[in-house]
Design an enzyme around this catalytic site. Structure first.
Site, PDB file in Angstrom:
ATOM      1  N   TYR A  56     -37.810  37.895  16.666  1.00  0.00           N
ATOM      2  CA  TYR A  56     -36.571  37.217  16.233  1.00  0.00           C
ATOM      3  C   TYR A  56     -35.824  38.091  15.208  1.00  0.00           C
ATOM      4  O   TYR A  56     -34.616  38.330  15.337  1.00  0.00           O
ATOM      5  CB  TYR A  56     -36.961  35.863  15.626  1.00  0.00           C
ATOM      6  CG  TYR A  56     -35.840  35.061  15.018  1.00  0.00           C
ATOM      7  CD1 TYR A  56     -34.826  34.527  15.794  1.00  0.00           C
ATOM      8  CD2 TYR A  56     -35.820  34.794  13.646  1.00  0.00           C
ATOM      9  CE1 TYR A  56     -33.815  33.768  15.232  1.00  0.00           C
ATOM     10  CE2 TYR A  56     -34.826  34.020  13.076  1.00  0.00           C
ATOM     11  CZ  TYR A  56     -33.818  33.510  13.870  1.00  0.00           C
ATOM     12  OH  TYR A  56     -32.827  32.753  13.306  1.00  0.00           O
ATOM     13  N   ARG A  86     -28.700  22.345  27.166  1.00  0.00           N
ATOM     14  CA  ARG A  86     -29.232  20.972  27.048  1.00  0.00           C
ATOM     15  C   ARG A  86     -28.109  19.987  27.258  1.00  0.00           C
ATOM     16  O   ARG A  86     -26.931  20.331  27.188  1.00  0.00           O
ATOM     17  CB  ARG A  86     -29.718  20.749  25.599  1.00  0.00           C
ATOM     18  CG  ARG A  86     -31.080  21.215  25.315  1.00  0.00           C
ATOM     19  CD  ARG A  86     -31.583  20.496  24.080  1.00  0.00           C
ATOM     20  NE  ARG A  86     -31.416  21.284  22.873  1.00  0.00           N
ATOM     21  CZ  ARG A  86     -31.720  20.831  21.662  1.00  0.00           C
ATOM     22  NH1 ARG A  86     -32.147  19.599  21.483  1.00  0.00           N
ATOM     23  NH2 ARG A  86     -31.577  21.605  20.601  1.00  0.00           N
ATOM     24  N   ASP A 122     -23.690  23.700  25.910  1.00  0.00           N
ATOM     25  CA  ASP A 122     -25.123  23.934  25.717  1.00  0.00           C
ATOM     26  C   ASP A 122     -25.791  23.935  27.081  1.00  0.00           C
ATOM     27  O   ASP A 122     -25.205  23.472  28.058  1.00  0.00           O
ATOM     28  CB  ASP A 122     -25.733  22.818  24.828  1.00  0.00           C
ATOM     29  CG  ASP A 122     -26.997  23.276  24.107  1.00  0.00           C
ATOM     30  OD1 ASP A 122     -28.013  23.471  24.780  1.00  0.00           O
ATOM     31  OD2 ASP A 122     -26.949  23.452  22.874  1.00  0.00           O
ATOM     32  N   GLY A 179     -24.311  26.412  22.241  1.00  0.00           N
ATOM     33  CA  GLY A 179     -25.519  25.953  21.542  1.00  0.00           C
ATOM     34  C   GLY A 179     -25.177  24.770  20.652  1.00  0.00           C
ATOM     35  O   GLY A 179     -25.798  24.556  19.604  1.00  0.00           O
ATOM     36  N   ASP A 198     -24.637  28.122  30.434  1.00  0.00           N
ATOM     37  CA  ASP A 198     -25.720  29.042  30.103  1.00  0.00           C
ATOM     38  C   ASP A 198     -25.080  30.342  29.624  1.00  0.00           C
ATOM     39  O   ASP A 198     -24.394  31.021  30.405  1.00  0.00           O
ATOM     40  CB  ASP A 198     -26.577  29.280  31.365  1.00  0.00           C
ATOM     41  CG  ASP A 198     -27.756  30.200  31.088  1.00  0.00           C
ATOM     42  OD1 ASP A 198     -27.831  30.775  29.983  1.00  0.00           O
ATOM     43  OD2 ASP A 198     -28.597  30.347  31.994  1.00  0.00           O
ATOM     44  N   GLY A 239     -27.744  21.959  19.208  1.00  0.00           N
ATOM     45  CA  GLY A 239     -28.837  22.360  18.333  1.00  0.00           C
ATOM     46  C   GLY A 239     -28.672  21.898  16.894  1.00  0.00           C
ATOM     47  O   GLY A 239     -27.734  21.156  16.559  1.00  0.00           O
ATOM     48  N   GLN A 240     -29.591  22.347  16.041  1.00  0.00           N
ATOM     49  CA  GLN A 240     -29.614  21.881  14.644  1.00  0.00           C
ATOM     50  C   GLN A 240     -28.285  22.168  13.935  1.00  0.00           C
ATOM     51  O   GLN A 240     -27.736  21.305  13.261  1.00  0.00           O
ATOM     52  CB  GLN A 240     -30.767  22.540  13.868  1.00  0.00           C
ATOM     53  CG  GLN A 240     -30.966  21.904  12.502  1.00  0.00           C
ATOM     54  CD  GLN A 240     -31.873  22.705  11.574  1.00  0.00           C
ATOM     55  OE1 GLN A 240     -32.282  23.819  11.871  1.00  0.00           O
ATOM     56  NE2 GLN A 240     -32.168  22.135  10.415  1.00  0.00           N
ATOM     57  N   LYS A 259     -32.219  39.917  15.564  1.00  0.00           N
ATOM     58  CA  LYS A 259     -31.108  39.625  14.651  1.00  0.00           C
ATOM     59  C   LYS A 259     -30.573  40.912  14.027  1.00  0.00           C
ATOM     60  O   LYS A 259     -29.370  41.103  13.880  1.00  0.00           O
ATOM     61  CB  LYS A 259     -31.545  38.646  13.558  1.00  0.00           C
ATOM     62  CG  LYS A 259     -31.745  37.215  14.041  1.00  0.00           C
ATOM     63  CD  LYS A 259     -30.447  36.594  14.528  1.00  0.00           C
ATOM     64  CE  LYS A 259     -30.604  35.152  14.943  1.00  0.00           C
ATOM     65  NZ  LYS A 259     -29.418  34.594  15.598  1.00  0.00           N
TER      66      LYS A 259
HETATM   67  P1  NAD Z   1     -31.438  25.390  17.780  1.00  0.00           P
HETATM   68  O1  NAD Z   1     -32.607  25.899  18.519  1.00  0.00           O
HETATM   69  O2  NAD Z   1     -31.528  24.084  17.071  1.00  0.00           O
HETATM   70  O3  NAD Z   1     -30.172  25.332  18.734  1.00  0.00           O
HETATM   71  C1  NAD Z   1     -29.889  26.329  19.687  1.00  0.00           C
HETATM   72  C2  NAD Z   1     -29.204  25.661  20.852  1.00  0.00           C
HETATM   73  O4  NAD Z   1     -28.929  26.675  21.823  1.00  0.00           O
HETATM   74  C3  NAD Z   1     -30.070  24.599  21.550  1.00  0.00           C
HETATM   75  O5  NAD Z   1     -29.366  23.371  21.648  1.00  0.00           O
HETATM   76  C4  NAD Z   1     -30.353  25.181  22.920  1.00  0.00           C
HETATM   77  O6  NAD Z   1     -30.410  24.231  23.957  1.00  0.00           O
HETATM   78  C5  NAD Z   1     -29.152  26.120  23.117  1.00  0.00           C
HETATM   79  N1  NAD Z   1     -29.422  27.179  24.072  1.00  0.00           N
HETATM   80  C6  NAD Z   1     -30.582  27.850  24.249  1.00  0.00           C
HETATM   81  N2  NAD Z   1     -30.452  28.735  25.258  1.00  0.00           N
HETATM   82  C7  NAD Z   1     -29.182  28.616  25.708  1.00  0.00           C
HETATM   83  C8  NAD Z   1     -28.448  29.260  26.737  1.00  0.00           C
HETATM   84  N3  NAD Z   1     -29.000  30.198  27.516  1.00  0.00           N
HETATM   85  N4  NAD Z   1     -27.146  28.921  26.915  1.00  0.00           N
HETATM   86  C9  NAD Z   1     -26.578  27.954  26.150  1.00  0.00           C
HETATM   87  N5  NAD Z   1     -27.238  27.308  25.159  1.00  0.00           N
HETATM   88  C10 NAD Z   1     -28.517  27.631  24.966  1.00  0.00           C
HETATM   89  O7  NAD Z   1     -31.020  26.541  16.755  1.00  0.00           O
HETATM   90  P2  NAD Z   1     -30.192  26.401  15.391  1.00  0.00           P
HETATM   91  O8  NAD Z   1     -31.150  26.183  14.304  1.00  0.00           O
HETATM   92  O9  NAD Z   1     -29.042  25.486  15.566  1.00  0.00           O
HETATM   93  O10 NAD Z   1     -29.692  27.898  15.227  1.00  0.00           O
HETATM   94  C11 NAD Z   1     -28.419  28.329  15.645  1.00  0.00           C
HETATM   95  C12 NAD Z   1     -28.253  29.784  15.265  1.00  0.00           C
HETATM   96  O11 NAD Z   1     -28.432  29.937  13.843  1.00  0.00           O
HETATM   97  C13 NAD Z   1     -29.289  30.731  15.898  1.00  0.00           C
HETATM   98  O12 NAD Z   1     -28.686  31.971  16.161  1.00  0.00           O
HETATM   99  C14 NAD Z   1     -30.314  30.897  14.823  1.00  0.00           C
HETATM  100  O13 NAD Z   1     -31.001  32.107  14.946  1.00  0.00           O
HETATM  101  C15 NAD Z   1     -29.454  30.883  13.578  1.00  0.00           C
HETATM  102  N6  NAD Z   1     -30.203  30.518  12.373  1.00  0.00           N
HETATM  103  C16 NAD Z   1     -30.714  29.269  12.208  1.00  0.00           C
HETATM  104  C17 NAD Z   1     -31.439  28.949  11.056  1.00  0.00           C
HETATM  105  C18 NAD Z   1     -32.016  27.584  10.836  1.00  0.00           C
HETATM  106  O14 NAD Z   1     -32.751  27.382   9.853  1.00  0.00           O
HETATM  107  N7  NAD Z   1     -31.722  26.609  11.677  1.00  0.00           N
HETATM  108  C19 NAD Z   1     -31.626  29.932  10.080  1.00  0.00           C
HETATM  109  C20 NAD Z   1     -31.137  31.209  10.309  1.00  0.00           C
HETATM  110  C21 NAD Z   1     -30.390  31.491  11.439  1.00  0.00           C
HETATM  111  N1  SER Z   2     -34.993  29.050   9.927  1.00  0.00           N
HETATM  112  C1  SER Z   2     -35.141  30.233  10.714  1.00  0.00           C
HETATM  113  C2  SER Z   2     -36.533  30.395  11.209  1.00  0.00           C
HETATM  114  O1  SER Z   2     -37.430  29.960  10.508  1.00  0.00           O
HETATM  115  C3  SER Z   2     -34.738  31.434   9.919  1.00  0.00           C
HETATM  116  O2  SER Z   2     -33.924  32.200  10.708  1.00  0.00           O
HETATM  117  O3  SER Z   2     -36.711  30.973  12.244  1.00  0.00           O
END
Ligand code: NAD
Ligand code: SER
Length: 316
Positions: free
Chosen positions: A144, A38, A36, A10, A54, A13-14, A148
């Site tokens: 979600y 993507r 990823d 992943g 994947d 992603g962000q 978690k």
């Molecule tokens: P995101 O959606 O920006 O990135 C997730 C990445 O995973 C994407 O690039 C997507 O293409 C990839 N992905 C999706 N399905 C896939 C698969 N089957 N195989 C491989 N890659 C795949 O999410 P994020 O914000 O970077 O979050 C990362 C983790 O942190 C997640 O577990 C999320 O729940 C957790 N999290 C994020 C936040 C937040 O505010 N960003 C807050 C709490 C928890």
């Molecule tokens: N930033 C995340 C959401 O809003 C929290 O896990 O889903």
């Protein structure tokens, strides 16, 4: 430091982009494999190995782990809160099966460590709103949050039963400028900066007074690395650690942005994400993370806003 070879799943992603960059700084570019579904993020292109992967394809994941001599996995692939409500079955499937695939492979290949993030979304309307403690009533209302919370207990189970060294943080909403957020309820706090700079207007999907726990990405990346570097015997939580930094509402962040862009205007038009936001705590008690591995945030609302605007548009 023992030779480590890290797989980030992943990575586009962000969080993935900035975490991969930070891990490459520490472990060396060639020792951190970004992956990823993507395509590779442009900020990572040319900085180290990338594989298209994947996480749901366990066989291919296993092959990559063996072929690349992986010793640690950071699993970031997931569907977040708002997108999850649009397709609950898919969110459950990816968020659970992806984690189980990684934990199984970590056990079979005796990996050194695994990182998997949880979220403040584990908490629900019956959890305390202010300074929500590590252990409390936890009754999430989103798919979600349910995934978690279940995932936290799978991590705990694999640690207790099979000695897999899996570590986790319940991130608050994360604010960043390098890679776009992926469909969360807290995404407004990122969008607002882009709209303030582009059009000086923002239509917010949450009410003005909706307080949520938030964190600036540099703090989140540091928290992740500090937890992963902490001695195993210091860690008392093997589900997922509460961590906290800032708590603010849309109205407060707008006012902070207005200090730099005085004619910025915000309208409020709450949608289905308001119900999700209202089910979460407004602030988090992270005293166990502070005691166990020395967690301390650096960015408050003012410092974060200044840094976001400077990085997005050179405003100081
Ligand atoms: P995101 O959606 O920006 O990135 C997730 C990445 O995973 C994407 O690039 C997507 O293409 C990839 N992905 C999706 N399905 C896939 C698969 N089957 N195989 C491989 N890659 C795949 O999410 P994020 O914000 O970077 O979050 C990362 C983790 O942190 C997640 O577990 C999320 O729940 C957790 N999290 C994020 C936040 C937040 O505010 N960003 C807050 C709490 C928890
Ligand atoms: N930033 C995340 C959401 O809003 C929290 O896990 O889903």
């Amino acid at each position: 430091m023992a030779k480590e070879k890290i797989l980030v799943i992943g990575a586009s992603g962000q969080i993935g982009v900035e975490l991969t960059q930070a891990l490459r700084e520490i472990y060396g570019n060639s020792n951190v494999v970004a992956s990823d579904l993507r395509e590779e993020n442009e900020l990572l292109r040319g900085t180290g190995p990338y594989v298209s992967l994947d996480v749901m394809n366990k066989e291919m994941l296993h092959v990559q782990v063996i072929r690349q001599n992986i010793t640690q996995i950071y699993l970031l692939a997931a569907i977040l809160s708002a997108t999850g409500e649009k397709n609950p079955g898919l969110a459950w499937h990816l968020n659970m099966q992806g984690l189980l695939n990684v934990l199984d492979i970590a056990r079979e290949e005796k990996l050194q460590k695994v990182y998997w993030p949880s979220s403040i979304a584990v908490f629900g309307p019956t959890s305390p709103k202010l300074n929500c403690p590590q252990q409390t009533i936890i009754e999430p209302i989103t798919v979600y949050g349910i995934s978690k919370y279940a995932g936290e207990f799978w991590c705990n189970y694999f640690h207790r039963r099979f000695a897999v060294d899996v570590r986790s943080i319940r991130y608050p909403g994360l604010i960043s400028y390098k890679s776009s957020p992926g469909g969360g309820t807290t995404d407004y706090a990122v969008e607002i900066f882009y709209e303030a700079l582009e059009s000086k207007k923002y239509k917010c999907f949450l009410k003005a007074d909706t307080y949520l726990p938030m964190m600036y990405m540099p703090d989140a990346i540091r928290a992740t690395i500090e937890l992963m570097e902490a001695p195993a015997d210091k860690l008392t939580i093997r589900t997922s650690y509460n961590v906290s930094a800032i708590s603010f509402s849309p109205s407060e962040i707008s006012n902070e942005i207005k200090k730099h862009i005085p004619d910025f205007e915000v309208q409020y038009s709450p949608d289905y994400r308001q119900t999700i936001a209202e089910s979460w705590p407004q602030s988090i008690d992270d005293s166990i993370a502070r005691t166990d591995w020395g967690w301390k945030p650096e960015f408050d609302l003012e410092k974060m806003t200044r840094d976001m605007l400077r990085n997005l548009d050179g405003i100081s």
